[in-house]
Design an enzyme around this catalytic site. Structure first.
Site, mmCIF file in Angstrom:
data_model
loop_
_atom_site.group_PDB
_atom_site.id
_atom_site.type_symbol
_atom_site.label_atom_id
_atom_site.label_comp_id
_atom_site.label_asym_id
_atom_site.label_seq_id
_atom_site.Cartn_x
_atom_site.Cartn_y
_atom_site.Cartn_z
ATOM 1 N N CYS A 184 69.747 48.391 32.061
ATOM 2 C CA CYS A 184 68.596 47.658 31.524
ATOM 3 C C CYS A 184 67.494 47.570 32.574
ATOM 4 O O CYS A 184 67.715 47.821 33.764
ATOM 5 C CB CYS A 184 68.988 46.230 31.128
ATOM 6 S SG CYS A 184 70.383 46.091 30.013
ATOM 7 N N ASP A 239 30.981 53.983 53.876
ATOM 8 C CA ASP A 239 30.268 54.014 52.606
ATOM 9 C C ASP A 239 29.154 52.971 52.615
ATOM 10 O O ASP A 239 29.362 51.809 52.992
ATOM 11 C CB ASP A 239 31.252 53.725 51.466
ATOM 12 C CG ASP A 239 30.594 53.774 50.110
ATOM 13 O OD1 ASP A 239 30.529 54.862 49.524
ATOM 14 O OD2 ASP A 239 30.142 52.704 49.634
#
Length: 480
Positions: free
Chosen positions: A34, A435
């Protein structure tokens, strides 16, 4: 690696779906396995834990019919890791074993088959063939339960070599027959003729509408469209063109796929999951980043912000080079012209086109490309390198190697190499400190980027996206 027994058991008791995919619970008394969030409550003495569904199947357990553990999100550990096991698992998910076998996978990774097998068994409890078998079983279940494809055709579409192998695997994994799985399909569940509709699970929280907005803002004419929260795009699948439609569903991504060959389903789904970063652990990333009081308000505003990947590394690389020093709208216009001139028609009598292949662009005279001459030479060198196999921009690429090879190309600088490392090989720990937008956001927040912010590791890609989002909202990056 599998956590210790006590940690796994506590996670099982909590029923927290965030642990689904991290490990699997096998119950010795029932013979089933499970996911951790399964409502079943087995006794501690009756359970054992496995690092993968394939490992549980290899140990003789079958999938729970209640929680469907094979359909849980993938382990986020493999997003983090750029080692042999992580690279191998990403390529297996892309269907490399079905197309090239274990020798082809080992060759792509640059290791011997023996070392590859030993590493995977040590790390995930199963070798490459068992992992591929588990994936075929999951693909077969999806096709049987959601389409009207004939059962015999499902066997080969899922990658099985014979109908007998297909029947045996379905019985071993799901404790039923292919006919039994087909019987679970509700009337009308198959959806549109020619389309396969899936629910792609993810871990909460997730900013899915914002992520689709981000991708839609970068859509290239001919290849992609974005309208009313639905992103549609054409892509090259291993056996032919494919079309995917993505939108927000009920706790999952609604993904409709139209394929030239149903054998490409697993590969296309794996690429979509990478594009949307669906196997990430957002709580872990948010916890680390929110410890910085300057980032905490950003995390609270957008919990579960993802770091989008790509379905085509070469396409993303070309878009990134084209987008250098031009606006997003300008880059989209140029890319649309490149696609119109050099892309292939995806489907006859339809407007969809496929992004040009590396071999095609490598043969184009840079002077005819709608970009400055120097950028055209960069695009040609990039295409030639990928076409020659010198540069891999796929899920199995080595993260350090890809950066070095990109920097060796004319016109590719550190920013471009790092951005492509973040997008094409899904590196979660790239801070784009040079950046301009990141720097502006950092200045507003009084963040010093000079030391690389090691306290944000290993989630610096997510920090980069938060800083972009701070200035640009849901369309949080102006970079193609």
């Amino acid at each position: 690696m599998l956590p210790d027994f006590e940690t796994c058991f506590r996670a099982m008791q909590s029923k927290d779906p965030r642990f689904d995919g991290w490990f699997f619970i096998a119950v010795r008394t029932t013979g089933i396995y499970c996911r951790p969030s399964c409502p079943a409550t087995p006794r501690q003495r009756n359970v054992e834990f496995h690092p993968s569904a394939a490992a549980a199947q290899r140990a003789g357990f079958r999938a729970c019919k209640r929680c469907r553990p094979d359909a849980s999100p993938g382990s986020p550990e493999w997003n983090l890791r750029g080692d042999l096991a992580g690279r191998a698992l990403r390529l297996i998910a892309d269907g490399v074993i079905d197309r090239e076998g274990v020798p082809g996978l080992a060759s792509r990774l640059g290791y011997s088959e023996r070392q590859l097998n030993r590493t995977l068994i040590a790390e995930v409890g199963a070798g490459p063939l068992a992992l591929a078998r588990s994936q075929r079983a999951q693909t077969a279940r999806v096709l049987l339960e959601t389409t009207s494809v004939p059962i015999t055709d499902v066997a080969f579409a899922a990658g099985f070599a014979s109908v007998r192998q297909f029947n045996d695997t379905v019985r071993d994994v799901f404790a039923t027959t292919p006919t039994g799985l087909r019987a679970r399909r509700r009337p009308g569940e198959a959806g549109e003729p020619g389309w396969i509709t899936l629910r792609l699970p993810y871990r909460e929280p997730m900013q899915l509408p914002g992520l689709l907005d981000f991708l839609g803002a970068h859509a290239v004419a001919g290849v992609e469209t974005y309208a009313d929260g639905v992103l549609t795009r054409a892509l090259r699948a291993p056996s032919g063109p494919a079309l995917v439609r993505l939108s927000a569903g009920d706790g999952a991504v609604r993904c409709s796929v139209r394929l030239t060959d149903n054998r490409d389903l697993a590969a296309v789904v794996a690429r979509v999951r990478r594009l949307l970063d669906l196997d990430a652990d957002p709580v872990a990333a948010d916890d680390v980043l929110a410890r910085d009081p300057r980032l905490a308000p950003l995390v609270r505003k957008r919990p579960g912000l993802r770091s989008p990947g790509t379905v085509d590394g070469f396409e993303t690389a070309v878009a990134t080079v084209v987008g250098q020093q031009v606006s997003l709208a300008g880059a989209r216009t140029v890319l649309g012209r490149i696609v119109a001139a050099h892309g292939d028609v995806a489907f006859p009598d339809e407007p969809w086109r496929l992004f040009p292949t590396p071999a095609t662009l490598a043969e184009v005279d840079p002077a005819v490309l709608p970009v400055p001459r120097s950028r055209g030479r960069c695009l040609q060198a990039l295409a030639a390198s990928v076409a020659a196999g010198e540069l891999d921009l796929d899920a199995g690429a080595d993260r350090d190697d890809i950066r070095a090879r990109l920097l060796a190309l004319p016109g590719v600088g550190p920013w471009t190499a790092d951005y492509l490392r973040m997008r094409t090989v899904a590196d979660p720990d790239v801070l784009l400190a040079t950046d301009l937008v990141v720097r502006r956001a950092a200045d507003e927040l009084d963040i010093d980027l000079t030391d690389g912010l090691p306290s944000w590791a290993p989630w610096r890609s997510y920090a980069t996206h938060h800083l972009w989002a701070h200035l640009y909202g849901d369309l949080w990056s102006v970079t193609p």
